[in-house]
Design an enzyme around this catalytic site. Structure first.
Site, PDB file in Angstrom:
ATOM      1  N   GLN A  17       0.787  -1.249   0.000  1.00 28.06           N
ATOM      2  CA  GLN A  17       0.000   0.000   0.000  1.00 28.06           C
ATOM      3  C   GLN A  17       0.816   1.294   0.000  1.00 28.06           C
ATOM      4  O   GLN A  17       0.510   2.224  -0.749  1.00 28.06           O
ATOM      5  CB  GLN A  17      -0.954   0.012   1.204  1.00 28.06           C
ATOM      6  CG  GLN A  17      -1.872   1.207   1.210  1.00 28.06           C
ATOM      7  CD  GLN A  17      -2.804   1.315   2.400  1.00 28.06           C
ATOM      8  OE1 GLN A  17      -3.352   2.366   2.658  1.00 28.06           O
ATOM      9  NE2 GLN A  17      -3.011   0.247   3.131  1.00 28.06           N
ATOM     10  N   ALA A  98      11.586  -4.412   1.670  1.00 33.43           N
ATOM     11  CA  ALA A  98      12.190  -4.539   3.000  1.00 33.43           C
ATOM     12  C   ALA A  98      13.613  -3.978   2.922  1.00 33.43           C
ATOM     13  O   ALA A  98      14.229  -3.991   1.843  1.00 33.43           O
ATOM     14  CB  ALA A  98      12.202  -6.000   3.412  1.00 33.43           C
ATOM     15  N   GLU A 139       1.350  -1.299   8.196  1.00 34.35           N
ATOM     16  CA  GLU A 139       0.549  -0.178   8.695  1.00 34.35           C
ATOM     17  C   GLU A 139       0.466  -0.060  10.223  1.00 34.35           C
ATOM     18  O   GLU A 139       0.861   0.945  10.812  1.00 34.35           O
ATOM     19  CB  GLU A 139      -0.878  -0.321   8.125  1.00 34.35           C
ATOM     20  CG  GLU A 139      -1.923   0.599   8.698  1.00 34.35           C
ATOM     21  CD  GLU A 139      -1.710   2.041   8.306  1.00 34.35           C
ATOM     22  OE1 GLU A 139      -1.487   2.313   7.125  1.00 34.35           O
ATOM     23  OE2 GLU A 139      -1.775   2.922   9.201  1.00 34.35           O
ATOM     24  N   ASP A 168       0.560   3.737   6.025  1.00 29.93           N
ATOM     25  CA  ASP A 168       0.812   3.402   4.622  1.00 29.93           C
ATOM     26  C   ASP A 168       0.499   4.580   3.698  1.00 29.93           C
ATOM     27  O   ASP A 168       1.380   5.164   3.082  1.00 29.93           O
ATOM     28  CB  ASP A 168      -0.052   2.206   4.218  1.00 29.93           C
ATOM     29  CG  ASP A 168       0.567   0.890   4.666  1.00 29.93           C
ATOM     30  OD1 ASP A 168       1.776   0.854   4.913  1.00 29.93           O
ATOM     31  OD2 ASP A 168      -0.166  -0.100   4.758  1.00 29.93           O
ATOM     32  N   GLY A 247      -7.900  20.108  19.399  1.00 30.63           N
ATOM     33  CA  GLY A 247      -7.547  21.519  19.455  1.00 30.63           C
ATOM     34  C   GLY A 247      -8.044  22.198  20.719  1.00 30.63           C
ATOM     35  O   GLY A 247      -8.398  21.555  21.707  1.00 30.63           O
ATOM     36  N   GLY A 248      -8.062  23.496  20.678  1.00 31.68           N
ATOM     37  CA  GLY A 248      -8.473  24.254  21.846  1.00 31.68           C
ATOM     38  C   GLY A 248      -9.988  24.395  21.974  1.00 31.68           C
ATOM     39  O   GLY A 248     -10.470  25.043  22.906  1.00 31.68           O
TER      40      GLY A 248
HETATM   41  C1  LIG Z   1       5.973  -4.682   3.193  1.00 27.75           C
HETATM   42  C2  LIG Z   1       7.050  -5.669   3.541  1.00 27.75           C
HETATM   43  C3  LIG Z   1       6.941  -6.055   5.026  1.00 27.75           C
HETATM   44  C4  LIG Z   1       6.830  -6.919   2.675  1.00 27.75           C
HETATM   45  O1  LIG Z   1       7.871  -7.821   2.869  1.00 27.75           O
HETATM   46  P1  LIG Z   1       8.073  -9.047   1.841  1.00 27.75           P
HETATM   47  O2  LIG Z   1       6.746  -9.506   1.343  1.00 27.75           O
HETATM   48  O3  LIG Z   1       8.903 -10.060   2.521  1.00 27.75           O
HETATM   49  O4  LIG Z   1       8.773  -8.392   0.569  1.00 27.75           O
HETATM   50  P2  LIG Z   1      10.230  -7.746   0.407  1.00 27.75           P
HETATM   51  O5  LIG Z   1      10.104  -6.297   0.305  1.00 27.75           O
HETATM   52  O6  LIG Z   1      11.163  -8.275   1.455  1.00 27.75           O
HETATM   53  O7  LIG Z   1      10.695  -8.312  -1.026  1.00 27.75           O
HETATM   54  C5  LIG Z   1      10.730  -9.687  -1.222  1.00 27.75           C
HETATM   55  C6  LIG Z   1      11.747 -10.140  -2.226  1.00 27.75           C
HETATM   56  O8  LIG Z   1      11.171 -10.034  -3.530  1.00 27.75           O
HETATM   57  C7  LIG Z   1      12.182  -9.676  -4.430  1.00 27.75           C
HETATM   58  N1  LIG Z   1      11.593  -9.088  -5.631  1.00 27.75           N
HETATM   59  C8  LIG Z   1      10.717  -8.042  -5.696  1.00 27.75           C
HETATM   60  N2  LIG Z   1      10.415  -7.794  -6.983  1.00 27.75           N
HETATM   61  C9  LIG Z   1      11.068  -8.703  -7.730  1.00 27.75           C
HETATM   62  C10 LIG Z   1      11.134  -8.964  -9.122  1.00 27.75           C
HETATM   63  N3  LIG Z   1      10.467  -8.236 -10.000  1.00 27.75           N
HETATM   64  N4  LIG Z   1      11.910  -9.970  -9.530  1.00 27.75           N
HETATM   65  C11 LIG Z   1      12.609 -10.732  -8.671  1.00 27.75           C
HETATM   66  N5  LIG Z   1      12.583 -10.523  -7.331  1.00 27.75           N
HETATM   67  C12 LIG Z   1      11.818  -9.528  -6.878  1.00 27.75           C
HETATM   68  C13 LIG Z   1      13.015  -8.706  -3.642  1.00 27.75           C
HETATM   69  O9  LIG Z   1      14.261  -8.544  -4.257  1.00 27.75           O
HETATM   70  C14 LIG Z   1      13.078  -9.396  -2.285  1.00 27.75           C
HETATM   71  O10 LIG Z   1      14.073 -10.392  -2.339  1.00 27.75           O
HETATM   72  P3  LIG Z   1      15.169 -10.644  -1.164  1.00 27.75           P
HETATM   73  O11 LIG Z   1      14.401 -10.768   0.101  1.00 27.75           O
HETATM   74  O12 LIG Z   1      15.816 -11.906  -1.610  1.00 27.75           O
HETATM   75  O13 LIG Z   1      16.069  -9.496  -1.158  1.00 27.75           O
HETATM   76  C15 LIG Z   1       8.448  -5.084   3.254  1.00 27.75           C
HETATM   77  O14 LIG Z   1       8.570  -4.882   1.864  1.00 27.75           O
HETATM   78  C16 LIG Z   1       8.744  -3.778   3.969  1.00 27.75           C
HETATM   79  O15 LIG Z   1       9.012  -3.735   5.165  1.00 27.75           O
HETATM   80  N6  LIG Z   1       8.713  -2.656   3.207  1.00 27.75           N
HETATM   81  C17 LIG Z   1       9.064  -1.353   3.712  1.00 27.75           C
HETATM   82  C18 LIG Z   1       7.966  -0.773   4.559  1.00 27.75           C
HETATM   83  C19 LIG Z   1       6.647  -0.714   3.838  1.00 27.75           C
HETATM   84  O16 LIG Z   1       6.494  -0.150   2.790  1.00 27.75           O
HETATM   85  N7  LIG Z   1       5.636  -1.284   4.495  1.00 27.75           N
HETATM   86  C20 LIG Z   1       4.262  -1.038   4.117  1.00 27.75           C
HETATM   87  C21 LIG Z   1       3.673  -2.047   3.302  1.00 27.75           C
HETATM   88  S1  LIG Z   1       2.057  -1.473   2.924  1.00 27.75           S
END
Ligand SMILES: CC(C)(COP(=O)(O)OP(=O)(O)OC[C@H]1O[C@@H](n2cnc3c(N)ncnc32)[C@H](O)[C@@H]1OP(=O)(O)O)[C@@H](O)C(=O)NCCC(=O)NCCS
Length: 415
Positions: A17, A98, A139, A168, A247-248
């Protein structure tokens, strides 16, 4: 009509998001947003909370309007080359992986700068540098870490998260401002830069008034507009203040006619000081307008509970819309508690484009929230979200790949 961000190309590496809300806004302002997704799967939200089997969820469609979708395996050597070509062609890379994921992919800030020194790299992360910088965040974690949860809810209950997605969507908004600001600075410097919006910081920014209150509490030990005053106790930290106005001008949520069966038959009522006499007239307590215990705002503070109970006796005789109509005649600030059902049906929101009906080839018509920011010279037209990989060939061709090369990359699994 021309759009404010015409000519700006965004490499959209966002998912879930926070990031997608940012790039959707930029797309609505006219940027060409190219969403890079994992082949075969795509943004995880495509399949989350589905209401129709095998069709992109509303979660996805409502966060990804006006974008193009390309599928690239960015861990595949040839996929990386395609991504490099995109980096060279785009102005901004937006990501919310991440921590460390972009580096692990091989796209460090230094590498991106080598490929395109004008590139702005914008990231959402859960936390800024510090003890939690490596943590994944969603979030509600941000709401808790940013001070919203500890200050939301009632004094005698646990911390509460809010339905507004301040972690988010709120951080997406912060990031969008950072990006357009960096684009503006680039017009003078010619250089890109990194933009970071941490979700904890974004939530805290929106909770700014609570840090104000912490310091007031530290100094005086009491905050007279909080429901804890005068009979409750204050601890060391800003307490949850129920529905008290931030607020106030003291306010509270009051029952209206029908509250016994309708969970949203309530109105927010503000006892704004300049209209106090009118409030007294409306609720039939004319004597309060001059009585020393009620006539001034400071005198009323220890009696707010009693005052709101009296006003509620009046609001309970009216529907929230009747009350709204009467109170507005006297300029008394108030607001009906609107349900999502009521908001979805509100004609004025349709008229302004804040609520938009969109047609989607797989799901048919659905409602979405349009662009809440209106520019007179750059109107928004909301176009449906892309299907997974719908624009892969189109974008590859724009990058200079021939039909044969595209087929070969597809066969190799790079796209
Ligand atoms: C949201 C979140 C928790 C999700 O975590 P997740 O599902 O494990 O996803 P990640 O962001 O870790 O990415 C997963 C993997 O997909 C891979 N990937 C993404 N797009 C890709 C693509 N097109 N091709 C190949 N690999 C891809 C990434 O390189 C990553 O690989 P790695 O872990 O080996 O480095 C995390 O992305 C995060 O903390 N983001 C920052 C904060 C944020 O925006 N949070 C709000 C979400 S609404």
């Amino acid at each position: 009509m021309a759009k404010a961000l015409d000519g700006v190309r965004i490499l959209d590496f966002t998912h879930v998001q926070s990031g997608p809300t940012c790039t959707q806004l930029l797309a609505w302002f006219g940027a060409d947003v190219i969403k890079v997704e994992r082949a075969g799967a795509g943004d995880i939200t495509r399949e989350q909370l589905r209401d129709i089997p095998d069709v992109d969820s509303l979660y996805f469609t409502m966060l990804n309007h006006n974008k193009r979708s390309v599928t690239i395996d960015t861990k595949h050597p040839e996929g990386k080359q395609v991504l490099e070509a995109l980096i060279q062609k785009c102005d901004v890379l937006v990501e919310n992986f991440a921590p460390g994921a972009l580096d692990r992919m091989g796209f460090t800030w230094e590498r991106i700068q080598e490929l395109n020194p004008r590139m702005i790299v914008a990231s959402v992360k859960g936390f800024g540098p510090g003890p939690y910088e490596d943590c994944k965040v969603y979030e509600n974690v941000a709401q808790c870490a940013g001070g919203a949860a500890s200050t939301t809810g009632f004094d005698d209950g646990p911390p509460v998260v809010t339905g507004a997605q301040i972690g988010d969507s709120g951080t997406g908004l912060h990031l969008a401002l950072g990006i357009v600001t960096a684009l503006y600075q680039r017009t003078h410097t010619g250089r890109g830069q990194r933009v970071l919006a941490a979700m904890q910081d974004g939530v805290l920014n929106l909770c700014r008034v609570k840090l104000r209150d912490q310091q007031r509490l530290d100094r005086t030990g009491v905050m007279k507009e909080y429901p804890q005053y005068p009979n409750g106790t204050f601890g060391e930290a800003v307490p949850r203040s129920g529905n008290a106005s931030g607020g106030g001008q003291p306010g509270w949520i009051l029952k209206c006619k029908g509250w016994e069966t309708d969970p949203n038959a309530y109105i927010y009522f503000i006892t704004q000081a300049p209209v106090w006499a009118k409030i007294c007239n409306v609720i039939g307590k004319e004597e309060w307008a001059t009585h020393p215990d009620y006539a001034t705002a400071p005198a009323r503070l220890p009696r707010l509970k009693e005052i709101f109970a009296e006003i509620e006796r009046w609001t309970m005789t009216k529907s929230k819309f009747e009350a709204m109509q009467i109170l507005n005649k006297y300029d008394i600030p108030c607001g009906p508690i609107l349900s999502m059902k009521e908001i979805a049906a509100e004609p004025s929101l349709r008229k302004t484009g804040t609520i938009v009906e969109v047609d989607h080839p797989q799901r048919g018509k659905y409602l979405t929230v349009g662009n809440p920011i209106k520019l007179s010279d750059s109107p928004t037209d909301v176009r449906r979200s892309p299907l997974l990989g719908e624009h892969t060939d189109e974008v590859m061709a724009e990058l200079g790949y021939s039909a044969e090369q595209i087929t070969a990359l597809r066969t190799a699994g790079a796209i």
